[in-house]
Design a protein around this motif. Structure first.
Motif, short mmCIF file in Angstrom:
data_model
loop_
_atom_site.label_atom_id
_atom_site.label_comp_id
_atom_site.label_asym_id
_atom_site.label_seq_id
_atom_site.Cartn_x
_atom_site.Cartn_y
_atom_site.Cartn_z
N GLY A 70 5.69 6.80 4.22
CA GLY A 70 4.29 6.41 4.13
C GLY A 70 3.91 5.37 5.15
N GLN A 116 -0.86 6.46 -0.38
CA GLN A 116 -0.26 5.38 0.41
C GLN A 116 -0.92 5.27 1.78
N CYS A 164 0.82 -1.21 0.00
CA CYS A 164 0.00 0.00 0.00
C CYS A 164 0.86 1.27 0.00
N CYS A 165 2.07 1.16 0.52
CA CYS A 165 2.94 2.33 0.65
C CYS A 165 4.06 2.32 -0.38
N HIS A 166 3.77 1.81 -1.56
CA HIS A 166 4.76 1.79 -2.64
C HIS A 166 5.00 3.21 -3.15
N ARG A 183 10.62 4.00 1.38
CA ARG A 183 9.26 3.55 1.62
C ARG A 183 8.77 3.85 3.04
#
Length: 409
Positions: free
Chosen positions: A179, A120, A110-112, A176
């Motif tokens: 996020g 994100q 989800c936090c790509h 990463r």
């Protein structure tokens, strides 16, 4: 719902998050997994209150969701005239480590970095945190319709870009982390303001991040912050659910083991940020000032405000300034703080801004306090906090509460 029904709903929601994480791995699709888990959740809410909670709730949900996903794939394959793609089986009693890893993979998916930071955080809150679209919108201070579109676009981008469902390699982790940290803290904060089941989830995820990145200031500061705040959990609410302000909390019920761990983490974080402050480490230092004070009267407000000034050098946001104003109210009085609060912009839909105004106006014996409280309620202030403020306005002389603004730490 009845009390038993509420308990079932909480159980289904908490287990559903873990089931979703595993099903994303099995299906390879966030959308398909989310739809299948939602169907399983609805069935559980329909049958469990009537038939009883199964011995293995997570396994029940996992198997039901997988069956639903298989049905969807079969219908889609038939519609398109294609062969059905075999779906891996699922273990109805997965190892806790496997569940943990599935959750962590879901967070990083989800936090790509291919997604915007806002997307994100929103997507991970919706999927991992199990928050509704309305709750995510409230947490991120945007309209619900805007949030719904943002979530849809984010999931479409994950599918189109073939974003992998995995924990990043060590060299990818720093990019990463922003996020992920925001997501974990917002999950924890949602629990801290009422949904207690999310508190443990936020703490657990913060610990996972430190285990992955033991020397990263953001991870250290985040874990320190949630521990120092969670240490006060037992003192924060009365049995009837009404909040207890920091000034009135029974400090003997605080968890001093968590405080000790949190303070040590602050020290580690500060040693790893000798030049540029880290926002999470600084926020944890503020929380430590509160937790280490022997009493509310002995809170070092000069130190708290100084730490807020440091925080503003790296995170100058209206919410940070609002929290700083709460500390100023304790040191310099409500009139000075109200001027700072009223100068803030962009918080018209933020319930805690209106609640802060209600508190300060009440102290100043202003009739406008009631109007501010109404706006706080309209914008989503938790019912327990509304009831607490309303009761105080009816029963107290304004000057009696010159101390005890809340939990700005």
């Amino acid at each position: 719902m009845t009390g038993a029904g509420d308990a079932v709903a909480r159980l289904v929601r908490d287990e559903g998050t873990r089931v979703l994480a595993t099903l994303v791995r099995v299906t390879g699709s966030v959308d398909l997994a989310e739809d299948a888990v939602q169907d399983a959740v609805v069935r559980a809410l329909e049958t469990w209150p009537r038939d009883g909670v199964p011995a293995n709730p997570r396994g029940w949900l996992l198997v039901a969701a997988r069956h639903r996903a298989v049905d969807v794939l079969r219908r889609e394959a038939k519609r398109l005239g294609k062969e059905v793609v075999a779906m891996p089986s699922v273990d109805p009693s997965p190892d806790p480590v496997a569940v943990r890893d599935d959750l962590l993979r879901l967070v990083f998916t989800c936090c790509h970095p291919a997604l915007s930071l806002d997307a994100q955080v929103a997507l991970a809150l919706r999927t991992l945190g199990g928050l509704s679209t309305a709750e995510v919108a409230r947490g991120l201070l945007v309209p619900e319709a805007t949030m719904a579109k943002r979530l849809t676009r984010a999931k479409q981008k994950i599918a189109a870009a073939h974003i992998p469902y995995r924990v990043p390699s060590p060299e990818e982790l720093p990019a990463r982390l922003a996020g992920v940290a925001s997501t974990v803290y917002l999950i924890f904060n949602e629990g801290y303001t009422g949904r207690v089941s999310l508190l443990a989830e936020g703490v657990r995820l913060a610990r996972l991040l430190v285990s992955l990145m033991p020397d990263e200031p953001t991870a250290l500061g985040l874990l320190a912050l949630v521990l120092l705040q969670d240490a006060r959990r037992a003192a924060r609410f009365r049995p009837d659910g009404s909040p207890v302000l920091l000034a009135s909390q029974d400090r003997s019920s605080w968890d001093f083991a968590l405080i000790k761990e949190g303070v040590e983490l602050v020290g580690r974080g500060l040693r790893r940020t000798p030049t540029v402050p880290n926002a999470y480490v600084v926020q944890a230092a503020i929380a430590a000032c509160h937790d280490l004070a022997p009493s509310y009267a002995e809170t070092p407000w000069d130190a708290v405000i100084s730490w807020y000034d440091v925080l503003l050098t790296v995170a100058d946001t209206p919410v940070v300034r609002l929290n700083r104003a709460a500390a100023v109210a304790e040191r310099d009085g409500p009139a000075v703080a109200l001027a700072l609060v009223d100068a803030l912009t962009g918080l018209d839909d933020y319930p805690w801004w209106h609640a802060s105004r209600a508190e300060l106006l009440h102290r100043l014996d202003s009739a406008a306090a009631v109007e501010a409280l109404v706006r706080a309620e309209e914008t989503g202030l938790p019912a327990a906090h509304v009831a607490h403020l309303r009761a105080r306005m009816k029963s107290e002389n304004p000057g009696q509460n010159a101390r005890g603004f809340g939990e700005s730490g």
